[in-house]
Design an enzyme around this catalytic site. Structure first.
Site, PDB file in Angstrom:
ATOM      1  N   GLU A 217      42.495  24.023  40.027  1.00 27.29           N
ATOM      2  CA  GLU A 217      43.871  24.302  40.688  1.00 27.29           C
ATOM      3  C   GLU A 217      44.389  23.717  41.964  1.00 27.29           C
ATOM      4  O   GLU A 217      43.703  23.718  42.834  1.00 27.29           O
ATOM      5  CB  GLU A 217      43.903  25.903  40.654  1.00 27.29           C
ATOM      6  CG  GLU A 217      45.312  26.718  41.034  1.00 27.29           C
ATOM      7  CD  GLU A 217      45.722  26.561  42.359  1.00 27.29           C
ATOM      8  OE1 GLU A 217      46.407  25.609  42.788  1.00 27.29           O
ATOM      9  OE2 GLU A 217      45.608  27.555  43.377  1.00 27.29           O
TER      10      GLU A 217
ATOM     11  N   CYS B 263      49.349  27.242  47.636  1.00 31.07           N
ATOM     12  CA  CYS B 263      49.533  26.459  46.434  1.00 31.07           C
ATOM     13  C   CYS B 263      50.898  26.129  45.853  1.00 31.07           C
ATOM     14  O   CYS B 263      51.415  25.113  45.584  1.00 31.07           O
ATOM     15  CB  CYS B 263      48.335  26.450  45.795  1.00 31.07           C
ATOM     16  SG  CYS B 263      47.985  28.053  45.458  1.00 31.07           S
TER      17      CYS B 263
ATOM     18  N   LYS C 210      30.800  28.598  47.443  1.00 31.48           N
ATOM     19  CA  LYS C 210      31.095  27.677  48.749  1.00 31.48           C
ATOM     20  C   LYS C 210      32.630  27.864  49.302  1.00 31.48           C
ATOM     21  O   LYS C 210      33.451  27.397  48.765  1.00 31.48           O
ATOM     22  CB  LYS C 210      30.785  26.201  48.243  1.00 31.48           C
ATOM     23  CG  LYS C 210      30.182  25.539  49.515  1.00 31.48           C
ATOM     24  CD  LYS C 210      31.022  25.440  50.531  1.00 31.48           C
ATOM     25  CE  LYS C 210      31.988  24.324  50.327  1.00 31.48           C
ATOM     26  NZ  LYS C 210      32.804  24.147  51.786  1.00 31.48           N
TER      27      LYS C 210
ATOM     28  N   GLU D 161      52.671  17.105  48.608  1.00 31.39           N
ATOM     29  CA  GLU D 161      52.423  18.399  49.170  1.00 31.39           C
ATOM     30  C   GLU D 161      52.043  18.377  50.678  1.00 31.39           C
ATOM     31  O   GLU D 161      51.418  17.795  51.076  1.00 31.39           O
ATOM     32  CB  GLU D 161      51.120  19.072  48.517  1.00 31.39           C
ATOM     33  CG  GLU D 161      50.880  20.405  48.699  1.00 31.39           C
ATOM     34  CD  GLU D 161      49.683  20.928  47.883  1.00 31.39           C
ATOM     35  OE1 GLU D 161      48.782  20.463  48.071  1.00 31.39           O
ATOM     36  OE2 GLU D 161      49.906  22.104  47.521  1.00 31.39           O
TER      37      GLU D 161
HETATM   38  P1  NAI Z   1      40.109  20.075  49.980  1.00 29.04           P
HETATM   39  O1  NAI Z   1      40.431  20.231  48.585  1.00 29.04           O
HETATM   40  O2  NAI Z   1      39.009  18.862  50.495  1.00 29.04           O
HETATM   41  O3  NAI Z   1      39.056  21.543  50.450  1.00 29.04           O
HETATM   42  C1  NAI Z   1      39.210  22.353  49.424  1.00 29.04           C
HETATM   43  C2  NAI Z   1      37.602  23.033  49.267  1.00 29.04           C
HETATM   44  O4  NAI Z   1      36.812  21.981  48.835  1.00 29.04           O
HETATM   45  C3  NAI Z   1      37.026  23.391  50.795  1.00 29.04           C
HETATM   46  O5  NAI Z   1      36.115  24.475  50.268  1.00 29.04           O
HETATM   47  C4  NAI Z   1      35.990  22.312  50.919  1.00 29.04           C
HETATM   48  O6  NAI Z   1      34.967  22.168  51.477  1.00 29.04           O
HETATM   49  C5  NAI Z   1      35.829  21.733  49.356  1.00 29.04           C
HETATM   50  N1  NAI Z   1      35.336  20.247  49.307  1.00 29.04           N
HETATM   51  C6  NAI Z   1      35.805  19.203  49.927  1.00 29.04           C
HETATM   52  N2  NAI Z   1      35.325  18.041  49.625  1.00 29.04           N
HETATM   53  C7  NAI Z   1      34.470  18.438  48.534  1.00 29.04           C
HETATM   54  C8  NAI Z   1      33.704  17.592  47.644  1.00 29.04           C
HETATM   55  N3  NAI Z   1      33.544  16.419  47.689  1.00 29.04           N
HETATM   56  N4  NAI Z   1      33.113  18.339  46.617  1.00 29.04           N
HETATM   57  C9  NAI Z   1      33.047  19.730  46.462  1.00 29.04           C
HETATM   58  N5  NAI Z   1      33.820  20.372  47.260  1.00 29.04           N
HETATM   59  C10 NAI Z   1      34.681  19.855  48.353  1.00 29.04           C
HETATM   60  O7  NAI Z   1      41.238  20.224  51.211  1.00 29.04           O
HETATM   61  P2  NAI Z   1      41.463  20.195  52.474  1.00 29.04           P
HETATM   62  O8  NAI Z   1      40.859  18.960  53.015  1.00 29.04           O
HETATM   63  O9  NAI Z   1      41.158  21.398  53.315  1.00 29.04           O
HETATM   64  O10 NAI Z   1      42.869  19.998  52.708  1.00 29.04           O
HETATM   65  C11 NAI Z   1      43.791  18.880  52.227  1.00 29.04           C
HETATM   66  C12 NAI Z   1      44.980  19.029  51.315  1.00 29.04           C
HETATM   67  O11 NAI Z   1      44.593  19.835  50.132  1.00 29.04           O
HETATM   68  C13 NAI Z   1      45.962  20.150  52.007  1.00 29.04           C
HETATM   69  O12 NAI Z   1      46.735  19.543  52.978  1.00 29.04           O
HETATM   70  C14 NAI Z   1      46.832  20.562  50.997  1.00 29.04           C
HETATM   71  O13 NAI Z   1      47.730  19.617  50.578  1.00 29.04           O
HETATM   72  C15 NAI Z   1      45.716  20.547  49.802  1.00 29.04           C
HETATM   73  N6  NAI Z   1      45.061  21.763  49.630  1.00 29.04           N
HETATM   74  C16 NAI Z   1      45.578  22.838  48.589  1.00 29.04           C
HETATM   75  C17 NAI Z   1      45.022  23.931  48.380  1.00 29.04           C
HETATM   76  C18 NAI Z   1      45.635  24.730  47.095  1.00 29.04           C
HETATM   77  O14 NAI Z   1      45.454  26.029  47.436  1.00 29.04           O
HETATM   78  N7  NAI Z   1      45.959  24.371  46.007  1.00 29.04           N
HETATM   79  C19 NAI Z   1      44.083  24.653  49.297  1.00 29.04           C
HETATM   80  C20 NAI Z   1      43.571  23.513  50.448  1.00 29.04           C
HETATM   81  C21 NAI Z   1      44.111  22.602  50.364  1.00 29.04           C
END
Ligand code: NAI
Ligand code: MG
Length: 482
Positions: free
Chosen positions: A251, A285, A176, A384
């Site tokens: 992660e 990240c 996904k 972050e």
């Molecule tokens: P997110 O963690 O919500 O999204 C990441 C992935 O998870 C996407 O594919 C999203 O569709 C999926 N996702 C979202 N809600 C979900 C759920 N309830 N169940 C399963 N999958 C789900 O992150 P978002 O909203 O895009 O970004 C918010 C913050 O997250 C950023 O500002 C950053 O701080 C952090 N982030 C960290 C990342 C990393 O590489 N560690 C990557 C992306 C975001």
């Protein structure tokens, strides 16, 4: 352009017919749509993957010999290299990242596939000394169908490290990708079909996190889930997995410190420190988002960084500057609000970068920002940001440096800059992080190097052989023969 899911080596329309706009962050304009997947679409993909595995590892994918599996992965890597430019262009339109970054992502993806291709025929069990009359051995079996929830910051790299390792271990995958960056992943599944992966080995379901993502983490047919993203969403995925006793690798990002001591080689350190926070516009990240500098050299270091930060430019991917725009309007608003909040709290901005005149006003551009004397307990030092925002603060001595470095909820990576070898080793042991870099940061990517966090940065390890082991189920077979 209307993109579907990719299931059983074919494009599949979403069951509801609903779609999500694909926006180019450099212009804010939509140029395509992807399928808005739901639990039904996820279930279709899981069934396809289960057929590829078969009930007793007798499906068309699971019954391939290790050498055939390895050869397919090598062919996949070669095809990624061949399609590198196309993939990079697609990624740049979708995420806004500078083309050079997108090209680098495609080559790292190829490298992951090669690395794991080379592991397939070296993944073996052991024979164990045991009571007389027994022969005991372990074998490493595939876990089954693995789920992969991928974020938008490095879709290709994260696909490579998690899908690559899972396939090498003999699993079939349901992926996904993020709603903001699905195009490269969809193309990668097509390329896999073109090189000969059997139907159902790699399936992609696009959609929103709360719908398709949540359905994937809750699906009974998923035997292992890998997630990269926010700590909040990670907890949701971890909980859904725990409820059905499914192993998870999470992660979850960080607030990673770089510690600069007065004996550091600044010529070497400063360019790396700047790159570690502006790379991919700070949406990394493992971004080095906190800069801890020994007080005796603090002003001098800041002076040099001010010069560098003032010249950093954000612009459209096509002109390939230091940074592209942020990925979407939500991240843009979030980063801006954290910067404004810090200013309201009286935290001083030491330098700001520039936005290139060719950048569209509708694009999600954020200048690089260097903050100085950031209070260790402020939101800016603790949370972050996921943008090109560096929080600098001074420290007196080693003990204070360690306390500050470890003083957040996160623990992903850390960098130490010093010419004192004993200090480097002492700190490497005291820092709470999954990776510590001495006199470098990130070691140039390192697909071979296990990666993952402690504390709120998550659990489990990606990359390297360690990740591969995590995608296997160890079976012990004890044979009594006397
Ligand atoms: P997110 O963690 O919500 O999204 C990441 C992935 O998870 C996407 O594919 C999203 O569709 C999926 N996702 C979202 N809600 C979900 C759920 N309830 N169940 C399963 N999958 C789900 O992150 P978002 O909203 O895009 O970004 C918010 C913050 O997250 C950023 O500002 C950053 O701080 C952090 N982030 C960290 C990342 C990393 O590489 N560690 C990557 C992306 C975001
Ligand atoms: Mg997009």
């Amino acid at each position: 352009m209307e993109f579907g899911h990719y299931i059983d080596n074919a494009r599949v329309a979403p069951t509801t017919g609903e779609r999500i706009e694909v926006v180019d962050p450099s212009t804010g304009k939509s140029f395509a749509t992807i399928a808005r997947g739901n639990a039904t679409d996820v279930q279709t993909a899981v069934w396809a993957a289960q057929r590829a595995m078969g009930d007793t590892l007798d499906g068309p994918w699971a019954r391939l010999s290790p050498v055939d599996r390895s050869n397919l992965l090598f062919a996949y890597a070669a095809a990624v290299v061949k399609h590198g430019d196309e993939l990079a262009q697609l990624e740049a339109c979708d995420t806004g990242k500078a083309l050079k970054t997108a090209r680098a992502d495609a080559s790292v993806l190829a490298r992951y596939l090669q690395y794991y291709a080379g592991c397939v025929d070296k993944l073996h069990g052991e024979t164990l000394p045991y009571a007389s009359g027994f022969t005991v051995l372990t074998i490493r079996e595939p876990i089954g169908v693995t789920g992969h929830i991928i974020p938008w910051n490095y879709p290709m790299q994260i696909y490579g490290r998690s899908v690559g390792a899972s396939l090498a271990a003999g699993n079939a995958c349901v992926v996904k990708p993020a709603e903001d960056a699905s195009l490269s992943v969809l193309r990668l599944a097509e390329i896999a079909a073109e090189v000969g992966f059997p139907s159902g080995t790699i399936n992609i379901v696009t959609g929103f996190g709360g719908e398709a993502g949540a359905a994937l983490s809750a699906n009974q047919g998923i035997s292992h889930i890998s997630f990269t993203g926010s700590a909040v969403t990670g907890a949701l995925v971890g909980r859904a997995a725990a409820e059905r006793h499914c192993p998870a690798v999470l992660e979850l990002g960080g607030k990673s410190p770089q510690l600069v001591f007065e004996d550091a080689d600044l010529e070497q350190a400063l360019p790396v420190i700047v790159n570690a926070i502006v790379q991919n516009a700070g949406q990394t990240c493992s971004a080095g988002s906190r800069l801890l500098v020994q007080r005796s050299i603090y002003e001098g270091v800041l002076e040099r960084l001010i010069e560098r930060f003032s010249s950093l430019r954000s612009g459209p991917p096509s002109i390939d500057l230091e940074m592209g725009p942020l990925v979407n309007a939500k991240q843009h608003a979030r980063v801006r609000s954290i910067v404004e909040q810090a200013e309201t709290e009286g935290i001083r901005i030491a330098a700001r970068g520039q936005i290139h005149p060719e950048a569209s006003h509708e694009g999600y551009y954020q200048q690089a920002v260097l903050f100085r004397d950031v209070p260790p307990q402020s939101q800016l030092a603790q949370e972050e940001v996921f943008g090109p925002v560096l929080a600098a603060m001074p420290f007196e001595d080693e003990a204070e440096a360690v306390k500050l470095a470890n003083g957040t909820q996160y623990g992903l990576v850390a960098g130490v800059w010093t010419r004192d070898g004993a200090r480097a080793l002492r700190l490497a042991r005291k820092l709470q992080a999954g990776q510590v870099f001495v006199n470098n940061y990130g070691a140039g990517g390192g697909v071979e190097l296990p990666f993952g966090g402690v504390k709120a940065s998550g659990y489990g390890r990606e990359k390297g052989f360690e990740a591969l082991l995590g995608f296997t189920a160890l079976k012990t077979i004890a044979i009594k023969h006397d």
